[in-house]
Design an enzyme around this catalytic site. Sequence first.
Site: not given
Ligand SMILES: NC(=O)c1ccc[n+]([C@@H]2O[C@H](COP(=O)([O-])OP(=O)(O)OC[C@H]3O[C@@H](n4cnc5c(N)ncnc54)[C@H](OP(=O)(O)O)[C@@H]3O)[C@@H](O)[C@H]2O)c1
Length: 243
Positions: A138, A151
């Site tokens: 991130s 985080y």
């Molecule tokens: N969106 C942003 O603004 C942003 C910014 C910087 C970094 N990121 C990073 O990008 C990555 C993806 O985030 P996103 O934005 O796509 O979020 P999201 O839409 O909330 O997706 C998160 C995914 O992680 C899975 N997950 C969470 N806890 C888990 C666990 N214990 N075991 C297995 N799966 C798990 C969830 O699936 P289930 O609920 O089905 O388990 C979901 O598929 C993350 O690492 C996040 O830190 C996101």
Amino acid sequence: MNLTNQTVLITGATSGIGLNLAIELHKLGNQVIICGRRQERLAELAAQHPGLATRVCDVSEAAQRESLAAWATATYPSLNVLVNNAGFMQLHDLTQALDSEKITAEITTDLIAPIHLGSLLAVHLAQQPTAAIINVTSGLAFTPLASMPVYCAAKAGLHSFCLSLRYQLRDTAVRVFEIVPPAVHTEFSQVGGYDISNDNAMNVNDFVQEVLRVLAQDQYEVGIGIAEGLRQQKDALFGALNP
Ligand SMILES: NC(=O)c1ccc[n+]([C@@H]2O[C@H](COP(=O)([O-])OP(=O)(O)OC[C@H]3O[C@@H](n4cnc5c(N)ncnc54)[C@H](OP(=O)(O)O)[C@@H]3O)[C@@H](O)[C@H]2O)c1
């Protein structure tokens, strides 16, 4: 890296970045295996995208990580790309005592799980002609958002780990990528009633297209969008410490 004919395992791919990346890689002719905790969601996605493989896995559980790695390598011997994408974040008030279980859960999913899962697959990946571990960190790994301190610390830790992993695997077939997202519109953007997204947050499809572009160009550590500005301020000393 080549973005066709790969066998790709993506954690946290039931929504957001992981899901969009999975669909794009699937369309490009890769065998894609997605996982997450929501079994029904995985079943829906498998039905919507024939050929997409699914596996329930809570990456915060060591035994489930071990089971996932054993299953994936046995079922898909050609597995050559791991995307450590699963993650979540929580608000914390640092003027108060923290709940140990709450912070452990966050650090486990965001830091321990990608370290451990990568290590479980490292030998298998190194035996492939080409391979990659792609860790999603991130922009907040570089400049923290103080309301999400655990985080940000976990992602900073994962960034540091990527440097060591890339260095130790440099003579193997495994290339180590770190993708550094900015704010992206996903389910993740809404945390405990707090909306981290803003008008500058990227559309998730645009974000994934940019990720595919930088992977194809073998850019091993790259900030997407405004995250690049945060990332560039760091890491000048790594080369001096590790000649
Ligand atoms: N969106 C942003 O603004 C942003 C910014 C910087 C970094 N990121 C990073 O990008 C990555 C993806 O985030 P996103 O934005 O796509 O979020 P999201 O839409 O909330 O997706 C998160 C995914 O992680 C899975 N997950 C969470 N806890 C888990 C666990 N214990 N075991 C297995 N799966 C798990 C969830 O699936 P289930 O609920 O089905 O388990 C979901 O598929 C993350 O690492 C996040 O830190 C996101």
